[in-house]
Design an enzyme around this catalytic site. Structure first.
Site, PDB file in Angstrom:
ATOM      1  CE  LYS A 118      -0.549   5.693   5.147  1.00  0.00           C
ATOM      2  NZ  LYS A 118      -2.219   5.883   5.574  1.00  0.00           N
ATOM      3  CE  LYS A 141      -2.488   2.085   3.869  1.00  0.00           C
ATOM      4  NZ  LYS A 141      -3.392   1.824   5.003  1.00  0.00           N
ATOM      5  N   GLY A 150      -3.477  -0.707  10.511  1.00  0.00           N
ATOM      6  CA  GLY A 150      -2.251  -0.412  11.464  1.00  0.00           C
ATOM      7  C   GLY A 150      -2.197   1.177  11.980  1.00  0.00           C
TER       8      GLY A 150
HETATM    9  O1  OSB Z   1      -4.614   5.536   7.465  1.00  0.00           O
HETATM   10  O2  OSB Z   1      -3.716   3.297   7.672  1.00  0.00           O
HETATM   11  C1  OSB Z   1      -3.980   4.537   7.935  1.00  0.00           C
HETATM   12  C2  OSB Z   1      -0.566   4.963  10.009  1.00  0.00           C
HETATM   13  C3  OSB Z   1      -1.190   6.037  11.020  1.00  0.00           C
HETATM   14  C4  OSB Z   1      -2.338   6.495  10.903  1.00  0.00           C
HETATM   15  C5  OSB Z   1      -3.231   6.043   9.761  1.00  0.00           C
HETATM   16  C6  OSB Z   1      -2.896   5.229   8.912  1.00  0.00           C
HETATM   17  C7  OSB Z   1      -1.365   4.477   8.974  1.00  0.00           C
HETATM   18  C8  OSB Z   1      -0.948   3.581   8.180  1.00  0.00           C
HETATM   19  C9  OSB Z   1       0.420   2.864   8.774  1.00  0.00           C
HETATM   20  O3  OSB Z   1      -1.335   3.237   6.932  1.00  0.00           O
HETATM   21  C10 OSB Z   1      -0.040   1.458   8.975  1.00  0.00           C
HETATM   22  C11 OSB Z   1       1.108   0.687   9.661  1.00  0.00           C
HETATM   23  O4  OSB Z   1       1.944   0.409   9.225  1.00  0.00           O
HETATM   24  O5  OSB Z   1       0.946   0.646  10.962  1.00  0.00           O
HETATM   25 MG    MG Z   2      -5.985   4.440   6.267  1.00  0.00          MG
END
Ligand code: OSB
Ligand code: MG
Length: 369
Positions: free
Chosen positions: A163, A161, A290
Site C-alpha cells: 500500500k 503488493k 481482497g
Molecule cells: O484496496 O484492495 C484494496 C483491503 C481492504 C480494503 C481495500 C483493499 C484491501 C486490500 C487487502 O488490499 C486485500 C486482502 O488481503 O484481503
Molecule cells: Mg485496491
C-alpha cells in the site's frame, strides 16, 4: 430455488495484525454474514462492507438496512431458475452493491450445493488451484515493511503488493527493489493522489512495477486515462469499477490496462462473470481483489478466481494472515509454490465452524417469507 428464510448476522473478528491503507488503520473486521435457506438447504455470503465508509460509501449498517428492508422482500418466496437472475431482480435498488452481492453470492453457494457441485463449476471455472499474491499494509517503518516482504516471499506468495500514500511511495519502493531485486511487485494507492501528482507517480516507472492500483479518485475514469498516457507502468482500477458498464467505459477511455475484480464492488458473482468476460474480450487481464474476508468470503473468491481470464495472482491469501482461528476449519492455506487448492466439496466447499460464528456474532435477525 425458492428462498424461505434469510438470516443476517453482524460479526466482529480481531485481525491477527493491523492493516493500514491510505485511508486508515484497522485492527478488527466487522462484517455481515448472510445465510439463505431453501427447504433446509443453505447458502452463505459474506458482505465486504466495512464499519466505516472509507473504502466505499457502504457500511455494515447500510448493508444491514438495505438487505433487511429492500433486498429480502425482493428475493424471499420468489422462484429463481438460476442465481444469475438475482442481480436483475435487485435492479430497482440503486447502488448498494456490497449488500446485494452478499445475498446474491449466498444464492450461488446454495444453488451449487443443491446441484452437488462446486461453486467453481457453476461459475464456469477451469482450474483446481489459484495463484496467490499478498497485500501488505503501510507499516510503522520501512525496516518493518522489508521484514514483512521477506516473510511473505519465504511463504511462497507469487507477487507482493504494498500500500502506498503520499510520503510512503517512491523511496519505499526503491528500498524494496534494493533489498529483493526483480520480485513481482505492485503498489495500491487507494485513491490517495490527484492528477497533479502525475510527475511524482511517473518516478515509479523506473522500478518496473507490475501495476499501480487505483492512484486517483474512487469514482474517476477521466483523470486515470490522462495519467495512464503519462506512465509506462500499467494502471489497474479497483474502486472506480463499480459496474460492467463503467468497466467498458474505462477500457474505451484507456484509463487502465488491468482490472481488479471484487464481487462485492460490482454486485455479486453474476456481474463479476460478466466483467470477466468483458475484460477477456478486450485483452485486459484481471485478478481477484481482497477485502480482508473471513474464510467464507475467501472461499467465494477462490472459486471465482478459477475463471480463465484471472491470469494474475490475486489478493487471496492464507487464512492465518487475517484470523486465527478463522470461521472455517480447516483454514485456507497457501502451499510452498504460492498456490491455493480450490475447495472441492459442493458450493463454496469449506466447513464452517458454527460455534466460532456464534461467538463472533454481535447481532442477529431472521427474515421469512
Ligand atoms: O484496496 O484492495 C484494496 C483491503 C481492504 C480494503 C481495500 C483493499 C484491501 C486490500 C487487502 O488490499 C486485500 C486482502 O488481503 O484481503
Ligand atoms: Mg485496491
Amino acid at each position: 430455488m425458492r428462498i424461505d428464510r434469510i438470516e443476517l448476522r453482524l460479526l466482529r473478528l480481531p485481525l491477527v495484525r493491523f492493516f493500514e491503507t491510505s485511508f486508515g488503520r484497522v485492527s478488527e473486521r466487522v462484517f455481515l454474514l448472510v445465510t439463505l435457506e431453501d427447504d433446509g438447504a443453505v447458502g452463505l455470503g459474506e458482505c465486504v462492507a466495512d464499519a466505516n465508509p472509507y473504502y466505499s460509501a457502504e457500511t455494515t449498517a447500510t448493508a444491514w438496512h438495505i438487505a433487511a428492508e429492500f433486498i429480502a422482500p425482493l428475493v424471499l418466496n420468489r422462484r429463481f431458475a438460476h442465481p444469475r437472475e438475482i442481480f436483475d431482480a435487485l435492479r430497482p435498488i440503486r447502488g448498494h452493491n456490497m449488500a446485494k452481492a452478499a445475498v446474491e453470492m449466498a444464492a450461488w453457494d446454495l444453488h451449487a450445493r443443491q446441484q452437488e457441485v462446486s461453486l467453481s463449476a457453476v461459475l464456469g471455472g477451469q482450474r483446481t488451484a489459484i495463484e496467490s499474491g499478498v497485500s501488505i499494509g503501510i507499516q510503522d517503518s520501512v525496516d518493518e515493511l522489508l521484514e514483512r516482504v521477506g516473510i511473505e516471499l519465504a511463504a511462497g506468495y507469487r507477487r507482493v503488493k504494498i500500500k502506498i500514500k503520499p510520503g510512503w511511495d517512491v523511496a519505499v519502493v526503491e528500498r524494496i527493489r534494493e533489498r529483493f531485486g526483480a520480485i513481482p511487485l505492485m503498489v495500491d494507492a487507494n485513491a490517495a493522489y490527484t492528477i497533479g501528482d502525475a510527475a511524482h507517480l511517473a518516478a515509479l516507472d523506473r522500478f518496473e512495477l507490475m501495476m499501480i492500483e487505483q492512484p486517483l479518485d474512487y469514482d474517476d475514469i477521466r483523470d486515470h486515462a490522462r495519467l495512464q498516457q503519462q506512465l509506462t507502468t500499467p494502471i489497474c482500477l479497483d474502486e472506480s469499477i463499480h459496474s460492467v458498464r463503467v468497466a467498458a467505459e474505462a477500457i474505451a477511455e484507456r484509463a487502465c490496462r488491468i482490472i481488479n475484480v471484487k464481487p462485492g464492488r460490482v454486485g455479486g458473482h453474476a456481474e463479476s462473470v460478466r466483467l470477466h468476460d468483458l475484460t477477456a474480450a478486450h485483452g485486459i487481464p484481471v485478478w481477484h481483489g481482497g477485502m480482508l474476508e473471513s474464510g467464507i468470503g475467501r472461499a467465494h473468491n477462490i472459486h471465482l478466481s478459477t475463471l480463465p481470464n484471472f491470469t494474475l495472482p490475486g489478493d487471496v491469501a492464507a487464512s492465518r494472515r487475517y484470523y486465527e482461528p478463522d470461521l472455517i476449519e480447516p483454514a485456507i492455506v497457501v502451499r510452498p509454490d504460492g498456490t491455493i487448492a480450490v475447495p472441492a466439496g459442493p458450493g463454496i466447499g469449506v466447513h464452517v465452524d458454527h460455534d466460532r460464528v456464534a461467538a463472533a456474532t454481535t447481532e442477529r435477525t431472521e427474515l421469512r417469507a
